[in-house]
Design a protein around this motif. Structure first.
Motif, short mmCIF file in Angstrom:
data_model
loop_
_atom_site.label_atom_id
_atom_site.label_comp_id
_atom_site.label_asym_id
_atom_site.label_seq_id
_atom_site.Cartn_x
_atom_site.Cartn_y
_atom_site.Cartn_z
N TYR A 8 -0.15 -28.59 8.49
CA TYR A 8 -1.07 -27.60 7.93
C TYR A 8 -2.45 -27.73 8.56
O TYR A 8 -2.82 -28.77 9.09
N ILE A 9 -3.19 -26.63 8.47
CA ILE A 9 -4.59 -26.62 8.92
C ILE A 9 -5.43 -26.10 7.77
O ILE A 9 -5.11 -25.08 7.16
N LEU A 10 -6.50 -26.83 7.48
CA LEU A 10 -7.47 -26.43 6.46
C LEU A 10 -8.77 -26.05 7.14
O LEU A 10 -9.17 -26.66 8.14
N ARG A 11 -9.44 -25.02 6.61
CA ARG A 11 -10.80 -24.71 7.05
C ARG A 11 -11.73 -25.29 6.01
O ARG A 11 -11.61 -25.00 4.82
N CYS A 12 -12.65 -26.11 6.46
CA CYS A 12 -13.60 -26.77 5.56
C CYS A 12 -14.84 -25.91 5.37
O CYS A 12 -15.07 -24.94 6.10
N ARG A 13 -15.65 -26.28 4.39
CA ARG A 13 -16.88 -25.55 4.07
C ARG A 13 -17.77 -25.34 5.28
O ARG A 13 -18.38 -24.29 5.45
N ASP A 14 -17.84 -26.36 6.15
CA ASP A 14 -18.71 -26.26 7.33
C ASP A 14 -18.06 -25.51 8.49
O ASP A 14 -18.62 -25.45 9.58
N GLY A 15 -16.86 -24.96 8.28
CA GLY A 15 -16.18 -24.20 9.32
C GLY A 15 -15.26 -25.03 10.19
O GLY A 15 -14.53 -24.49 11.02
#
Length: 82
Positions: A8-15
């Protein structure tokens, strides 16, 4: 999705993008969102699931995770759009 292996890939708050693997995606996402899954995502909450693939084995998941981590940022973004 217990029983299958997922990358899986997550996008974090900082992009930024975080790539991982698990055999229980919903449990792992809950742990990420609670700040208990990894140091990297803990400091970049909230996170959003933007991509995942299912595979047949842990070996497959580890290899696919490595392949994705070797991609450039632009190649990862292209993968997310596919």
């Amino acid at each position: 999705m217990p029983g299958c292996y997922c990358v899986y890939i997550l996008r974090c708050r900082d992009g930024s993008l975080y790539t991982g693997y698990t055999n229980d995606l919903s449990r792992r996402l809950r742990a990420h969102r609670e700040g208990k899954a990894s140091k990297y995502t803990r400091s970049r909450l909230p996170v959003e699931l933007v991509y995942y693939e299912q595979g047949e084995s842990k070996s497959w998941a580890l290899k696919r995770e490595y392949e994705i981590k070797q991609l450039s940022r632009s190649a990862k973004e292209a993968l997310l759009k596919s």
